[in-house]
Design a protein around this motif. Structure first.
Motif: not given
Length: 445
Positions: A163, A187, A241, A243, A252
């Motif tokens: 990520r 995040w 999720s 960032e 995301s």
């Protein structure tokens, strides 16, 4: 001289008949090879004998493409898959970037095995590894995306290691130049809920999802739902999720989604391998067959996006595989889907196109008889047509294509969707994750 010829004739006549036939055939073939040479010519304008401009020497692979067994004319053209698809608001509202393909690394994958199925040149694959040897050690769940030029050459490859870290390889001369981007944002998980009032895309945007996030949701549920047939009042909940860096969203990742329609809830939850499963750890993808017939037939012409016309020197891509088979052989759907085309397509003859989910399409050409109609739902193994020799074809055969995200892939080597699920420790870890994610996907705030 006449006496020698008479002696040879007498000796020939004394041979057994099978030997005479064999010797005569060999003589004819030898003379044909000796006098035959391909050439390019044009009339000299005087009505006389055309003049030779240049000789062309053909190697064995090029010669094979001119023989009857190749069954597909060298300059064969077929309809583009975009022409096959009926107007679809989802595709219009969430377009895919042209010439770009995304791929999630699975168990056993290598950079070579992934890119080979898209006919990316081995020289480019070697150049990528030369630019970054770490590409030899891809991990399950990592994501690759690449962009091609109009000629089908690799232009850029992006490798998302995790990520935070992304590496990009841009073509530079005969090689690739590597660059690394490391995100340092924070995040956090966000739940976005909504209710259908119009199209799904418009409703999801109203709930706060970006176009890329909407596309991720659609792909995760593509095997379970037809998003064109949702109803007003249907509800959805998305766990994303995201960032954030300096107050701005950077990237995301979809963690899970729940969509309720017709009184039933559908789930897709992301596992560590980057794929989506239902709440029990069962895979969502529908399994594909490798071949569109009951038995495997001889390949008469291979997939080759860089096939050259030996006379014009121009690229005449062969975007599928030809199987030589008797006319009337049943042609089967390789996976569950919807028939989007069943008609005569000129050069393609009678042909059928089937859409599987929202990423996959298969096409079957030069058919004798169609057995399905546009809009018809089919299951894996259902009869679509009978093989034939219609359109621009030089022999009875089936031309079979597989397209992923509007890009042709090699049907013989492509990684096709299959019914799969998590087992052992992977499943136990996933179920623990489900117990955390599902409560967050409540449809009520």
């Amino acid at each position: 001289m006449q006496q020698i010829a008479r002696s040879v004739a007498m000796a020939f006549n004394t041979l057994p008949r099978p030997h005479r036939v064999m010797l005569g055939s060999l003589t004819v073939v030898t003379l044909a090879v000796a006098v035959w040479r391909p050439f390019v010519y044009h009339p000299d304008g005087s009505g006389g004998t055309p003049s030779v401009i240049r000789n062309i020497e053909l190697d064995k692979s090029e010669l094979r493409s001119l023989l009857p067994e190749a069954s597909e004319p060298i300059d064969q053209s077929s309809p583009e898959p975009q022409d096959d698809l009926p107007p679809d608001e989802i595709d219009q509202d969430v377009p895919s970037e042209a010439g770009t393909h995304d791929y999630v690394v699975s168990s056993g994958d290598t950079l070579s095995s992934i890119l080979n199925q898209y006919d990316i040149d081995m020289a480019d694959i070697s150049a990528l590894v030369k630019a970054d040897k770490d590409l030899r050690a891809l991990q399950v769940g990592q994501q690759l995306s690449w962009t091609l030029t109009d000629e089908g050459d690799l232009k850029r490859l992006t490798w998302q290691l995790n990520r935070r870290e992304t590496r990009t390889y841009d073509r530079s001369g005969n090689g690739f130049k590597a660059s690394t981007e490391v995100q340092k944002g924070e995040w956090s998980n966000q739940v976005l809920r909504g209710q259908l009032n119009g199209s799904f895309v418009a409703s999801a945007q109203a709930a706060g999802l970006s176009r890329n996030e909407i596309n991720a949701v659609i792909k995760s549920l593509q095997w379970q739902l037809d998003f064109r047939k949702l109803h007003k009042g249907d509800r959805f909940s998305v766990l994303m999720s995201r960032e954030m860096l300096d107050g701005k969203r950077q990237q995301s990742q979809l963690a899970g989604v729940r969509l309720e329609t017709g009184g039933k809830s559908y789930y897709a939850i992301r596992a560590e391998d980057g794929k989506f499963y239902d709440r029990s750890g069962a895979g969502l993808a529908r399994g594909f067959m490798r071949f569109p017939t009951v038995k495997q037939y001889r390949v008469s012409s291979n997939f080759n996006l860089r096939r050259l016309n030996p006379v014009t020197g121009r690229i005449a891509p062969h975007r599928g595989v030809d199987f030589a088979m008797p006319i009337g052989t049943p042609v089967l759907a390789v996976g569950d889907g919807e028939v989007v085309v069943a008609k005569n397509g000129g050069a393609a003859g009678n042909y059928v196109a089937v859409r599987h989910g929202r990423q996959y399409m298969t096409r079957y050409m030069h058919l004798k008889k169609l057995l399905v109609k546009p809009g018809q739902k089919v299951k894996r193994g259902d009869r679509l047509a009978l093989s034939g020799n219609t359109g621009r074809s030089t022999g009875p055969h089936l031309h079979f294509e597989i397209w992923i995200n509007n890009q042709a892939v090699n049907p013989l080597t492509a990684k096709l969707p299959r019914m799969e699920g998590l087992t052992g420790k992977d499943r136990r870890d996933f179920l623990a994750q489900v117990r955390e994610v599902v409560p967050q996907l409540s449809l009520n705030k």
